[in-house]
Design a protein around this motif. Structure first.
Motif, PDB file in Angstrom:
ATOM      1  N   MET A   1       0.834  -1.182   0.000  1.00  0.00           N
ATOM      2  CA  MET A   1       0.000   0.000   0.000  1.00  0.00           C
ATOM      3  C   MET A   1       0.886   1.256   0.000  1.00  0.00           C
ATOM      4  O   MET A   1       1.843   1.363   0.745  1.00  0.00           O
ATOM      5  CB  MET A   1      -0.901  -0.009   1.237  1.00  0.00           C
ATOM      6  CG  MET A   1      -1.813   1.167   1.303  1.00  0.00           C
ATOM      7  SD  MET A   1      -2.806   1.063   2.820  1.00  0.00           S
ATOM      8  CE  MET A   1      -2.762   2.755   3.281  1.00  0.00           C
ATOM      9  N   ARG A   2       0.540   2.177  -0.834  1.00  0.00           N
ATOM     10  CA  ARG A   2       1.295   3.425  -0.915  1.00  0.00           C
ATOM     11  C   ARG A   2       0.678   4.474  -0.003  1.00  0.00           C
ATOM     12  O   ARG A   2      -0.536   4.610   0.059  1.00  0.00           O
ATOM     13  CB  ARG A   2       1.281   3.946  -2.336  1.00  0.00           C
ATOM     14  CG  ARG A   2       2.136   3.147  -3.261  1.00  0.00           C
ATOM     15  CD  ARG A   2       2.123   3.809  -4.599  1.00  0.00           C
ATOM     16  NE  ARG A   2       3.321   3.440  -5.302  1.00  0.00           N
ATOM     17  CZ  ARG A   2       3.531   3.743  -6.552  1.00  0.00           C
ATOM     18  NH1 ARG A   2       2.625   4.432  -7.221  1.00  0.00           N
ATOM     19  NH2 ARG A   2       4.631   3.384  -7.136  1.00  0.00           N
ATOM     20  N   ASP A   3       1.549   5.207   0.667  1.00  0.00           N
ATOM     21  CA  ASP A   3       1.070   6.331   1.465  1.00  0.00           C
ATOM     22  C   ASP A   3       0.800   7.506   0.539  1.00  0.00           C
ATOM     23  O   ASP A   3       1.533   7.733  -0.429  1.00  0.00           O
ATOM     24  CB  ASP A   3       2.114   6.722   2.511  1.00  0.00           C
ATOM     25  CG  ASP A   3       2.233   5.694   3.623  1.00  0.00           C
ATOM     26  OD1 ASP A   3       1.239   4.994   3.876  1.00  0.00           O
ATOM     27  OD2 ASP A   3       3.311   5.597   4.215  1.00  0.00           O
ATOM     28  N   LYS A   4      -0.229   8.263   0.854  1.00  0.00           N
ATOM     29  CA  LYS A   4      -0.621   9.397   0.024  1.00  0.00           C
ATOM     30  C   LYS A   4       0.407  10.530   0.130  1.00  0.00           C
ATOM     31  O   LYS A   4       0.818  10.921   1.219  1.00  0.00           O
ATOM     32  CB  LYS A   4      -1.990   9.903   0.452  1.00  0.00           C
ATOM     33  CG  LYS A   4      -2.511  10.991  -0.443  1.00  0.00           C
ATOM     34  CD  LYS A   4      -3.893  11.433  -0.062  1.00  0.00           C
ATOM     35  CE  LYS A   4      -4.282  12.517  -1.051  1.00  0.00           C
ATOM     36  NZ  LYS A   4      -5.369  13.309  -0.663  1.00  0.00           N
ATOM     37  N   GLN A   6       1.631  14.126   0.331  1.00  0.00           N
ATOM     38  CA  GLN A   6       1.131  15.401   0.835  1.00  0.00           C
ATOM     39  C   GLN A   6       1.866  16.506   0.082  1.00  0.00           C
ATOM     40  O   GLN A   6       3.061  16.706   0.289  1.00  0.00           O
ATOM     41  CB  GLN A   6       1.411  15.530   2.336  1.00  0.00           C
ATOM     42  CG  GLN A   6       0.812  14.430   3.171  1.00  0.00           C
ATOM     43  CD  GLN A   6      -0.678  14.606   3.325  1.00  0.00           C
ATOM     44  OE1 GLN A   6      -1.162  15.688   3.607  1.00  0.00           O
ATOM     45  NE2 GLN A   6      -1.409  13.525   3.128  1.00  0.00           N
ATOM     46  N   HIS A  60       4.859   5.410  16.516  1.00  0.00           N
ATOM     47  CA  HIS A  60       5.234   5.045  15.146  1.00  0.00           C
ATOM     48  C   HIS A  60       6.608   4.400  15.194  1.00  0.00           C
ATOM     49  O   HIS A  60       7.407   4.682  16.089  1.00  0.00           O
ATOM     50  CB  HIS A  60       5.256   6.307  14.276  1.00  0.00           C
ATOM     51  CG  HIS A  60       5.696   6.092  12.864  1.00  0.00           C
ATOM     52  ND1 HIS A  60       5.063   5.233  12.002  1.00  0.00           N
ATOM     53  CD2 HIS A  60       6.721   6.633  12.157  1.00  0.00           C
ATOM     54  CE1 HIS A  60       5.659   5.269  10.823  1.00  0.00           C
ATOM     55  NE2 HIS A  60       6.679   6.102  10.893  1.00  0.00           N
ATOM     56  N   TYR A 130       9.009  18.219   5.418  1.00  0.00           N
ATOM     57  CA  TYR A 130       8.586  17.206   4.455  1.00  0.00           C
ATOM     58  C   TYR A 130       8.015  17.947   3.255  1.00  0.00           C
ATOM     59  O   TYR A 130       7.056  18.698   3.404  1.00  0.00           O
ATOM     60  CB  TYR A 130       7.525  16.280   5.054  1.00  0.00           C
ATOM     61  CG  TYR A 130       7.893  15.796   6.442  1.00  0.00           C
ATOM     62  CD1 TYR A 130       8.852  14.813   6.621  1.00  0.00           C
ATOM     63  CD2 TYR A 130       7.311  16.367   7.571  1.00  0.00           C
ATOM     64  CE1 TYR A 130       9.208  14.387   7.890  1.00  0.00           C
ATOM     65  CE2 TYR A 130       7.658  15.948   8.842  1.00  0.00           C
ATOM     66  CZ  TYR A 130       8.606  14.958   8.996  1.00  0.00           C
ATOM     67  OH  TYR A 130       8.961  14.546  10.253  1.00  0.00           O
ATOM     68  N   PRO A 134       4.883  11.566   1.297  1.00  0.00           N
ATOM     69  CA  PRO A 134       3.985  11.062   2.333  1.00  0.00           C
ATOM     70  C   PRO A 134       4.460  11.486   3.715  1.00  0.00           C
ATOM     71  O   PRO A 134       5.651  11.724   3.932  1.00  0.00           O
ATOM     72  CB  PRO A 134       4.081   9.543   2.187  1.00  0.00           C
ATOM     73  CG  PRO A 134       4.610   9.315   0.810  1.00  0.00           C
ATOM     74  CD  PRO A 134       5.478  10.499   0.509  1.00  0.00           C
ATOM     75  N   SER A 136       5.904  11.125   7.188  1.00  0.00           N
ATOM     76  CA  SER A 136       6.832  10.114   7.683  1.00  0.00           C
ATOM     77  C   SER A 136       7.563  10.641   8.913  1.00  0.00           C
ATOM     78  O   SER A 136       7.381  11.780   9.310  1.00  0.00           O
ATOM     79  CB  SER A 136       7.832   9.732   6.578  1.00  0.00           C
ATOM     80  OG  SER A 136       8.469  10.856   6.064  1.00  0.00           O
ATOM     81  N   LYS A 140       4.745  11.420  11.061  1.00  0.00           N
ATOM     82  CA  LYS A 140       3.861  10.252  11.148  1.00  0.00           C
ATOM     83  C   LYS A 140       3.505   9.961  12.609  1.00  0.00           C
ATOM     84  O   LYS A 140       2.400   9.559  12.925  1.00  0.00           O
ATOM     85  CB  LYS A 140       4.541   9.044  10.513  1.00  0.00           C
ATOM     86  CG  LYS A 140       3.689   7.834  10.403  1.00  0.00           C
ATOM     87  CD  LYS A 140       3.128   7.715   9.021  1.00  0.00           C
ATOM     88  CE  LYS A 140       2.385   6.416   8.868  1.00  0.00           C
ATOM     89  NZ  LYS A 140       2.165   6.108   7.481  1.00  0.00           N
TER      90      LYS A 140
END
Length: 159
Positions: A1-4, A6, A60, A130, A134, A136, A140
């Motif tokens: 799954m890919r993180d969206k 931003q 996380h 960032y 995504p 991170s 995150k």
């Protein structure tokens, strides 16, 4: 799954101090699997426990490697107290694993090494950025906000 992704510039938005825990192992003798494999499998078991029970305080984590010998985890925690409570709790996996890990390392006679570092960083003494990626890392763990000011403004101290 890919993180969206931003779009734009973002920064981590912790409320208070930041707790970062680094823990890892180094395989010193690759051919001695029986010496380092038990150490290698200990961390995923503890991480599964922490992910299942968010009240323990892990926000996380990121698994990293310096192939072929070094493996480590960057962990972000709610507080140093929750991290230390987890480490000391007889009901948690860390407590039983810690004794075993020390025995494996001692008996390995240099085949495997372990290490950890904990950083408790006061507010205004960390900085993150960032751009078009995504969420991170600190972001995150603690959430993000528009970056706005430069690094000097985000740190609230002279850089």
């Amino acid at each position: 799954m890919r993180d969206k992704i931003q779009l734009g510039r973002r920064t981590a938005a912790p409320d208070g101090e930041v707790v970062v825990f680094l823990i890892g192992m180094r395989v010193n003798h690759l051919w001695a699997l029986h010496r380092w494999l038990p150490v290698f499998f200990a961390m995923p078991a503890m991480l599964r426990e922490l992910v299942r029970d968010r009240s323990a305080g892990l926000l996380h984590h990121v698994l990293l490697t310096g192939l072929p010998r070094t493996y480590y985890v960057v962990q972000y925690w709610e507080s140093k107290e929750k991290l230390l409570d987890y480490a000391r709790s007889p009901e948690r996996k860390h407590h039983s694993w810690w004794g075993r890990l020390n025995r494996y390392v001692r008996e390995s006679k240099g085949h495997v090494g372990i290490w950890h570092e904990m950083y408790v960083v006061p507010p205004g003494r960390y900085e993150s950025l960032y751009g078009d990626m995504p969420v991170s890392g600190l972001g995150k763990a603690y959430g993000v906000a528009p970056a706005g000011a430069g690094a000097r403004g985000r740190m609230k101290v002279a850089v």
